[in-house]
Scaffold this motif. Sequence first.
Motif, PDB file in Angstrom:
ATOM      1  N   ALA A 196      91.540  -7.452  73.254  1.00  0.00           N
ATOM      2  CA  ALA A 196      91.588  -7.496  74.718  1.00  0.00           C
ATOM      3  C   ALA A 196      90.578  -8.539  75.181  1.00  0.00           C
ATOM      4  CB  ALA A 196      91.262  -6.131  75.310  1.00  0.00           C
ATOM      5  N   GLY A 197      91.062  -9.692  75.585  1.00  0.00           N
ATOM      6  CA  GLY A 197      90.204 -10.766  76.063  1.00  0.00           C
ATOM      7  C   GLY A 197      90.800 -11.393  77.304  1.00  0.00           C
ATOM      8  N   ILE A 239      94.323  -1.686  82.225  1.00  0.00           N
ATOM      9  CA  ILE A 239      94.729  -1.428  80.841  1.00  0.00           C
ATOM     10  C   ILE A 239      93.779  -2.127  79.871  1.00  0.00           C
ATOM     11  CG2 ILE A 239      96.549  -1.866  79.141  1.00  0.00           C
ATOM     12  CD1 ILE A 239      98.560  -1.477  81.463  1.00  0.00           C
ATOM     13  N   ALA A 240      93.394  -3.365  80.193  1.00  0.00           N
ATOM     14  CA  ALA A 240      92.426  -4.066  79.342  1.00  0.00           C
ATOM     15  C   ALA A 240      91.112  -3.308  79.289  1.00  0.00           C
ATOM     16  CB  ALA A 240      92.214  -5.491  79.857  1.00  0.00           C
ATOM     17  N   VAL A 241      90.665  -2.808  80.443  1.00  0.00           N
ATOM     18  CA  VAL A 241      89.429  -2.024  80.483  1.00  0.00           C
ATOM     19  C   VAL A 241      89.570  -0.759  79.641  1.00  0.00           C
ATOM     20  CG1 VAL A 241      87.991  -0.586  82.005  1.00  0.00           C
ATOM     21  CG2 VAL A 241      88.596  -2.919  82.687  1.00  0.00           C
ATOM     22  N   VAL A 267      87.164   0.461  76.647  1.00  0.00           N
ATOM     23  CA  VAL A 267      86.514   1.776  76.707  1.00  0.00           C
ATOM     24  C   VAL A 267      86.782   2.556  75.422  1.00  0.00           C
ATOM     25  CG1 VAL A 267      86.597   4.027  77.852  1.00  0.00           C
ATOM     26  CG2 VAL A 267      86.438   1.930  79.219  1.00  0.00           C
ATOM     27  N   SER A 268      88.016   2.522  74.941  1.00  0.00           N
ATOM     28  CA  SER A 268      88.347   3.220  73.695  1.00  0.00           C
ATOM     29  C   SER A 268      87.543   2.669  72.529  1.00  0.00           C
ATOM     30  CB  SER A 268      89.848   3.089  73.415  1.00  0.00           C
ATOM     31  OG  SER A 268      90.615   3.749  74.394  1.00  0.00           O
ATOM     32  N   ALA A 269      87.373   1.351  72.489  1.00  0.00           N
ATOM     33  CA  ALA A 269      86.593   0.737  71.406  1.00  0.00           C
ATOM     34  C   ALA A 269      85.145   1.199  71.443  1.00  0.00           C
ATOM     35  CB  ALA A 269      86.664  -0.786  71.513  1.00  0.00           C
ATOM     36  N   PHE A 271      83.490  -1.925  85.598  1.00  0.00           N
ATOM     37  CA  PHE A 271      84.659  -1.045  85.475  1.00  0.00           C
ATOM     38  C   PHE A 271      84.616  -0.270  84.158  1.00  0.00           C
ATOM     39  CE2 PHE A 271      85.844  -4.860  87.920  1.00  0.00           C
ATOM     40  CZ  PHE A 271      86.067  -4.261  89.158  1.00  0.00           C
ATOM     41  N   ILE A 272      84.137  -0.920  83.100  1.00  0.00           N
ATOM     42  CA  ILE A 272      83.961  -0.233  81.821  1.00  0.00           C
ATOM     43  C   ILE A 272      82.894   0.848  81.956  1.00  0.00           C
ATOM     44  CG2 ILE A 272      83.184  -0.539  79.432  1.00  0.00           C
ATOM     45  CD1 ILE A 272      84.337  -3.409  79.602  1.00  0.00           C
TER      46      ILE A 272
END
Length: 674
Positions: free
Chosen positions: A323-324, A415-417, A421-423, A453-454
């Motif tokens: 995700a970049g 969705i990218a955030v 967050v999951s990572a 946002f993260i």
Amino acid sequence: MLLVGVDVGGTFTDGVVYDGDSHRLQYAKAPSTPDDPTQGVLDVLEGLVPDIKDIDRLVHGLTIGTNAILEGKGADVWILTTRGFRDVLEIARTNRPILYDIKSLKPQALVPRTRTFEINERMLFDGSVRKAFDPIEARAIVEKLVAENANSVAICFLHSYANPAHEQLAENLVRELLPTAFVCSSAAVLSQFREYERFNTTALNAYIGPIMSDYLENLRDRLGKKGYKQPIFVMASNGGVSNLDLVKQLPVMTVLSGPAGGVAAAVELGERVNIRNLITCDMGGTSTDVCLIEDLETPVTHEQFIGDYANRTPQIEINAVGAGGGSIAWLDAGDILMVGPQSAGADPGPACYGFGGSSPTVTDANLALNRLGPDTALGGKITMDKDLAIAGMRLILERLPSLDEYSLADGIIQIAVARMVSAIKEISISRGFDPRDFTLVAYGGAGPMHAAFIADELEIPRILIPLGPGNFAAFGSLISDNRRDYSLTRTVCPRDSSIADILSTFTELEDRGRKEFEDYGVGLDQTTTRRWAGMRYLGQSWELEVPISESIDSIEAIEEVFYQLHERRFGHKTTDITEIVNFRIAVIAGGDKPDLLPWVNDRSVTTEKQPFRSVYFNDKFIDVPVYRRDELLAMTETTGPAVIEENGSTTIIPPSWRFRMLKFGELLLEKLDS
């Protein structure tokens, strides 16, 4: 004194120079040139220094080997192995990659068995010889490699970690008959037990060896023609730097080279601002790399993968997610919006670049929401077109008629955030750490844009944005120390041994490491060492890395540290019998470091009228002030919403956050009380 750090990323090549006379940093950024990465490095250097020959020290972070592995563009590798062990890479660990998918297939071996040759030799686990190496038979086998014109050979014999003599004989023979081929042995690459991991890591080293050697030699040659005469250092995955010639032999030590630089810089930043628990978030154009740092201790692991392949060289414990800023938004078969891991890269890049890209990306979404200004020149050269960004979303909007371009753009970012967050949860909550006890350090070109946002999703109360976040990994390579890790497999039951015997084993490794540093001209007084023991309960299959500090002076103290680590990692502990299976040390030699001056500026955001821009927050556009970071006054404090722009990055301050400029130009974002 000019110290230069350069980091080659998938989208941009970043550089930073420290001038010892002015005590200031200067930054440069240029588009990466995948077909000729050296050109991107030269472009950045030309933007940093008037004359390359004036550079006193150059440190280089890179992703050449990483990309070759992930894209399957490495060399054809040939393996010589012990008779009966031809299928080690094929069998692997027999794990099912997706537990509940009965159709899932095991990843293809890096080297097929058709390019694996067996030799009659056998070493036992204690280093004794069961079957002697036969040079006549071995020569006949190597001649088959000559007939195949092999250009990369890996030598992987059983138990060579205990006695590398047979591998050394085979290596000498291959070098004699194939003088231009890249050759490496498993004892030199990874001298520890577990044959699959050792064999696969060695195969990876051979897989990227030719391409890395060619690149590094080309870089040295082209820099030399421009007058650079000093050594070239390369950022390694363990958070230190190594000289170019060592990296040519062991290129697998650089597969996390770029992200490691950012973590090293984050540790230095934490020391400077006295914040000791950090979670780093390095969001570039292609991916995001996250790392958890407790008490400013860089976490190093030996249990990572690169793609589908085990790599057991020492690496900073970094979790990467696709995700970049260049990650492409797309719809799956069920019209569910997805983001990444495919990336638009540097060529053609996001749709807004106007270079031919037509798929919407995270960068296009931020531009559509005015979080990126249309007059922002990425890398100082690439201008963006908002109309092209919105046009790129049309195909998705046709299949999702309930959305408009702005709600779609906001969804892409969310969705990218969520993926980032999951990572972070994987390296924190999954391992017994509460992310609320940490400060998020956001950098990379896109990191500061998404950091708040993260942090909101993870309830992290503070965010640090370093000066020059888009070039932070390059700064990390510039400040990193020379470091080399050594390991020794030796099984010891601490309760049946003595503390003197255990410490003497560490001393044996340290003497070897210091001798190698001396060979490179580094005096003993310039080095320090660190120690770890790979420990487990008797009967377990896998070990934990236990730090052995100078204060540990008894077997009981070693076991107590292990018990505490086991409880944190797995939620329980006992006082059962333990064993040590690996001894590891790091030898570190410090180098010149920047001596930065405090941030100074004579302009304040409280007295200067700021421009405003209509930016999308909370489902609507609102007018927010836009600040130039280089015009902020140290210790200035204000509340969001706001946008802070600088060369190479943009920081977004949502309405529920405030920011403050710290002493050395860092931005500290703090969550407002609800």
